[in-house]
Enzyme design. Structure first.
Site, PDB file in Angstrom:
ATOM      1  N   LEU A 125      -4.310   9.419   9.525  1.00 46.65           N
ATOM      2  CA  LEU A 125      -2.848   9.471   9.610  1.00 46.65           C
ATOM      3  C   LEU A 125      -2.331  10.810   9.077  1.00 46.65           C
ATOM      4  O   LEU A 125      -1.530  11.483   9.735  1.00 46.65           O
ATOM      5  CB  LEU A 125      -2.256   8.300   8.790  1.00 46.65           C
ATOM      6  CG  LEU A 125      -0.741   8.204   8.694  1.00 46.65           C
ATOM      7  CD1 LEU A 125      -0.129   7.892  10.068  1.00 46.65           C
ATOM      8  CD2 LEU A 125      -0.318   7.110   7.705  1.00 46.65           C
ATOM      9  N   THR A 158     -10.798  10.546   4.597  1.00 49.73           N
ATOM     10  CA  THR A 158     -11.921   9.913   3.900  1.00 49.73           C
ATOM     11  C   THR A 158     -12.954   9.468   4.933  1.00 49.73           C
ATOM     12  O   THR A 158     -12.576   8.956   5.992  1.00 49.73           O
ATOM     13  CB  THR A 158     -11.410   8.682   3.105  1.00 49.73           C
ATOM     14  OG1 THR A 158     -10.378   9.119   2.233  1.00 49.73           O
ATOM     15  CG2 THR A 158     -12.529   8.035   2.305  1.00 49.73           C
ATOM     16  N   ARG A 268     -19.778   4.583 -32.899  1.00 51.11           N
ATOM     17  CA  ARG A 268     -19.525   5.890 -33.518  1.00 51.11           C
ATOM     18  C   ARG A 268     -19.031   5.736 -34.963  1.00 51.11           C
ATOM     19  O   ARG A 268     -18.079   4.999 -35.222  1.00 51.11           O
ATOM     20  CB  ARG A 268     -18.459   6.625 -32.684  1.00 51.11           C
ATOM     21  CG  ARG A 268     -17.952   7.904 -33.275  1.00 51.11           C
ATOM     22  CD  ARG A 268     -18.991   9.000 -33.222  1.00 51.11           C
ATOM     23  NE  ARG A 268     -18.445  10.252 -33.719  1.00 51.11           N
ATOM     24  CZ  ARG A 268     -19.173  11.321 -33.944  1.00 51.11           C
ATOM     25  NH1 ARG A 268     -20.478  11.297 -33.712  1.00 51.11           N
ATOM     26  NH2 ARG A 268     -18.623  12.426 -34.394  1.00 51.11           N
ATOM     27  N   GLY A 340     -15.141  14.858 -28.670  1.00 54.24           N
ATOM     28  CA  GLY A 340     -15.849  15.924 -27.954  1.00 54.24           C
ATOM     29  C   GLY A 340     -16.826  15.385 -26.915  1.00 54.24           C
ATOM     30  O   GLY A 340     -16.995  15.978 -25.840  1.00 54.24           O
ATOM     31  N   GLU A 363      -3.252   6.754   0.071  1.00 55.69           N
ATOM     32  CA  GLU A 363      -2.667   5.517   0.607  1.00 55.69           C
ATOM     33  C   GLU A 363      -1.238   5.311   0.087  1.00 55.69           C
ATOM     34  O   GLU A 363      -0.790   4.194  -0.185  1.00 55.69           O
ATOM     35  CB  GLU A 363      -3.587   4.323   0.357  1.00 55.69           C
ATOM     36  CG  GLU A 363      -4.922   4.591   1.041  1.00 55.69           C
ATOM     37  CD  GLU A 363      -5.778   3.392   1.315  1.00 55.69           C
ATOM     38  OE1 GLU A 363      -5.261   2.276   1.352  1.00 55.69           O
ATOM     39  OE2 GLU A 363      -6.985   3.599   1.520  1.00 55.69           O
TER      40      GLU A 363
HETATM   41  N1  CAA Z   1       4.534  -3.193   8.429  1.00 57.80           N
HETATM   42  C1  CAA Z   1       4.985  -3.097   9.705  1.00 57.80           C
HETATM   43  N2  CAA Z   1       5.950  -2.241  10.061  1.00 57.80           N
HETATM   44  C2  CAA Z   1       6.504  -1.466   9.115  1.00 57.80           C
HETATM   45  C3  CAA Z   1       6.085  -1.511   7.758  1.00 57.80           C
HETATM   46  C4  CAA Z   1       5.070  -2.435   7.441  1.00 57.80           C
HETATM   47  N3  CAA Z   1       4.609  -2.546   6.198  1.00 57.80           N
HETATM   48  N4  CAA Z   1       6.789  -0.615   7.054  1.00 57.80           N
HETATM   49  C5  CAA Z   1       7.632  -0.024   7.902  1.00 57.80           C
HETATM   50  N5  CAA Z   1       7.457  -0.540   9.132  1.00 57.80           N
HETATM   51  C6  CAA Z   1       8.184  -0.206  10.351  1.00 57.80           C
HETATM   52  C7  CAA Z   1       9.661  -0.393  10.156  1.00 57.80           C
HETATM   53  O1  CAA Z   1      10.047  -1.725  10.443  1.00 57.80           O
HETATM   54  C8  CAA Z   1      10.242   0.579  11.156  1.00 57.80           C
HETATM   55  O2  CAA Z   1      10.205   0.040  12.437  1.00 57.80           O
HETATM   56  P1  CAA Z   1      11.582  -0.243  13.283  1.00 57.80           P
HETATM   57  O3  CAA Z   1      12.257   1.090  13.430  1.00 57.80           O
HETATM   58  O4  CAA Z   1      11.114  -0.816  14.560  1.00 57.80           O
HETATM   59  O5  CAA Z   1      12.382  -1.195  12.460  1.00 57.80           O
HETATM   60  C9  CAA Z   1       9.236   1.707  11.149  1.00 57.80           C
HETATM   61  O6  CAA Z   1       8.023   1.187  10.625  1.00 57.80           O
HETATM   62  C10 CAA Z   1       9.684   2.889  10.329  1.00 57.80           C
HETATM   63  O7  CAA Z   1       9.943   2.425   9.032  1.00 57.80           O
HETATM   64  P2  CAA Z   1      10.825   3.243   8.011  1.00 57.80           P
HETATM   65  O8  CAA Z   1      12.161   3.538   8.599  1.00 57.80           O
HETATM   66  O9  CAA Z   1      10.759   2.501   6.720  1.00 57.80           O
HETATM   67  O10 CAA Z   1      10.014   4.621   7.941  1.00 57.80           O
HETATM   68  P3  CAA Z   1      10.175   5.854   6.982  1.00 57.80           P
HETATM   69  O11 CAA Z   1      10.057   7.086   7.770  1.00 57.80           O
HETATM   70  O12 CAA Z   1      11.371   5.673   6.096  1.00 57.80           O
HETATM   71  O13 CAA Z   1       8.825   5.796   6.120  1.00 57.80           O
HETATM   72  C11 CAA Z   1       7.355   5.145   4.379  1.00 57.80           C
HETATM   73  C12 CAA Z   1       8.442   4.729   5.373  1.00 57.80           C
HETATM   74  C13 CAA Z   1       7.154   3.924   3.505  1.00 57.80           C
HETATM   75  C14 CAA Z   1       7.775   6.296   3.514  1.00 57.80           C
HETATM   76  C15 CAA Z   1       6.080   5.474   5.171  1.00 57.80           C
HETATM   77  O14 CAA Z   1       6.225   6.665   5.906  1.00 57.80           O
HETATM   78  C16 CAA Z   1       4.857   5.583   4.308  1.00 57.80           C
HETATM   79  O15 CAA Z   1       4.288   4.558   3.915  1.00 57.80           O
HETATM   80  N6  CAA Z   1       4.406   6.831   4.008  1.00 57.80           N
HETATM   81  C17 CAA Z   1       3.170   7.045   3.271  1.00 57.80           C
HETATM   82  C18 CAA Z   1       2.023   7.175   4.198  1.00 57.80           C
HETATM   83  C19 CAA Z   1       0.713   6.944   3.525  1.00 57.80           C
HETATM   84  O16 CAA Z   1       0.536   5.990   2.777  1.00 57.80           O
HETATM   85  N7  CAA Z   1      -0.234   7.804   3.818  1.00 57.80           N
HETATM   86  C20 CAA Z   1      -1.564   7.623   3.300  1.00 57.80           C
HETATM   87  C21 CAA Z   1      -2.550   8.194   4.260  1.00 57.80           C
HETATM   88  S1  CAA Z   1      -3.916   7.184   4.564  1.00 57.80           S
HETATM   89  C22 CAA Z   1      -5.005   7.431   3.301  1.00 57.80           C
HETATM   90  O17 CAA Z   1      -4.722   7.980   2.282  1.00 57.80           O
HETATM   91  C23 CAA Z   1      -6.318   6.819   3.571  1.00 57.80           C
HETATM   92  C24 CAA Z   1      -7.454   7.428   2.877  1.00 57.80           C
HETATM   93  O18 CAA Z   1      -8.092   8.312   3.393  1.00 57.80           O
HETATM   94  C25 CAA Z   1      -7.924   6.855   1.601  1.00 57.80           C
END
Ligand code: CAA
Length: 379
Positions: A125, A158, A268, A340, A363
């Protein structure tokens, strides 16, 4: 309300604890130092059914519940968070998403080998300019009729090199914003798919973090998960479960550091007694134990909600937010208690302190968890 685990859950926890002691502990310092991916250990975890823990046996999984997943993640993370992150990503972000939203053909072709641990998966993502702001995807998947043409770069992935199956989020129709994003299954070896060098990280150094480059990669239409434009919801929904896994990882890092600190404090000697006899150390240990127990309860509550088919959006984010902050505080204090010795690698706590930091970042950062929680409580 029952605060007891089932016999099966206790057996699974014991199996993970034994595995961590016998298979992960030897070599953990060396793997961290040389950034060595724990291929052998991951293979064995696959054979034991830990890579597809919650997948139905029908698709090669172990059919366990999310509570067991939390227990396993805690035990593995006490010893080696570079291993547990592979378990978390494969289970929560890859297998879960494929089982919940994939077609029968996708499940047979991709989920079964992932759940059996014969292959590893990656969830793609994040991008150079789209981390927390996940709707701003620049990777494109242009609709070419029978396939998508995938172009772009993914960052911080990852299992980037060790995976065979990649779930890639990409923008097909930018005018539709997040409704124009698709989730595509990409295979290693597809023409135009290249993998960048391994990142040299502060923590979880054994884990395999890479950038991925896609240049005119032809991805068949049948590799799209869900309906056209479902990719963003797919990503959000899978990340919800992923956050329980990372919360449990943070919990394990904290409890691993706490156990080492408590043991050290009882051994310790200073000022003619063990340092555990000093109130300054006793108070630290009391705070650590209390916070760890609170983090554990949050993780288990989120897992329980998931197991009972209830919403766990808020609970998962609360667990991740709190447990990751506890991991940071606890590991810093564990180093302090070791004095230490805490600063040298042989005592393990400095590694746990470095590993703890990523749990506040991946995440979804702590700030993202606060956004998710506040939206849930205010809606
Ligand atoms: N389940 C289903 N749908 C969801 C949802 C959920 N939990 N959360 C939001 N949505 C849907 C909403 O309903 C909305 O859809 P509609 O327009 O149809 O209603 C759509 O998604 C957009 O939602 P938001 O308006 O809330 O979106 P936003 O732009 O405000 O962003 C956010 C929300 C929570 C900030 C989100 O962008 C987010 O979680 N960002 C962080 C991303 C992340 O966690 N990245 C990690 C990368 S992966 C990783 O790290 C893996 C690894 O390698 C270990």
């Amino acid at each position: 309300m029952h605060f007891e685990f089932t016999e099966e859950q206790l057996m699974i926890r014991q199996a993970a604890r034994d595995f961590a002691q016998t298979e992960l502990k030897p070599g953990v310092i060396e793997r961290d130092e040389h950034q060595k991916f724990p291929a052998e250990q991951v293979k064995k975890l696959g054979e034991l059914g830990f890579l597809g823990m919650m997948v139905s046996p029908q698709y090669g999984g172990s059919g366990m519940d999310a509570i067991s997943y939390v227990l396993v993640m805690e035990e593995l993370s006490k010893i080696d968070a570079s291993v547990s992150v592979v378990v978390s990503v494969n289970n929560s972000l890859v297998c879960y998403g494929l089982e919940k939203y994939g077609t029968e053909e996708q499940k047979q072709k991709y989920l079964v080998p992932l759940a059996k641990g014969e292959k590893i998966g990656a969830f793609c993502l994040s991008e150079p300019e789209a981390g927390s702001d996940a709707t701003s995807q620049r990777t494109t998947a242009i609709d070419m009729g029978d396939h998508y043409l995938l172009n772009g770069t993914k960052n911080w992935i990852t299992n980037g090199n060790s995976a065979s199956t990649y779930l890639v989020m990409a923008q097909t129709d930018a005018t539709k914003k997040h409704h124009g994003i698709n989730a595509l299954i990409v295979e290693k070896g597809m023409e135009g798919f290249t993998i960048g060098p391994k990142e040299n990280k502060m923590g979880i150094r054994g884990s395999d973090t890479h950038s991925l480059m896609f240049t005119d990669v032809k991805v068949p239409k049948e590799n799209r998960i869900g309906e056209e434009g479902f990719g963003f919801k797919f990503a959000m929904s899978t990340l919800e479960g992923g956050r329980i896994g990372i919360a449990a990882q943070a919990l394990g890092i904290a409890s691993g550091a706490y156990e080492l600190a408590a043991k050290y404090a009882k051994e310790r000697k200073a000022f003619g007694k063990t340092i555990a006899d000093l109130q300054a150390i006793q108070f630290k240990l009391a705070d650590m134990a209390t916070e760890i127990e609170a983090a554990r309860l949050l993780c288990l509550k989120a897992a329980w909600l998931k197991d009972h088919g209830k919403s766990y959006t808020q609970a998962g984010s609360m667990a991740k937010l709190f447990a990751s902050e506890v991991a940071m505080r606890t590991t810093v204090e564990a180093v302090q208690i070791h004095g230490g010795y805490g600063f040298v690698k042989e005592y393990h706590v400095e590694r746990l302190m470095r590993d703890a930091k990523i749990t506040q970042i991946y995440e979804g950062t702590s700030e993202i968890q606060r956004i998710v929680i506040s939206r849930e409580i205010l809606k």
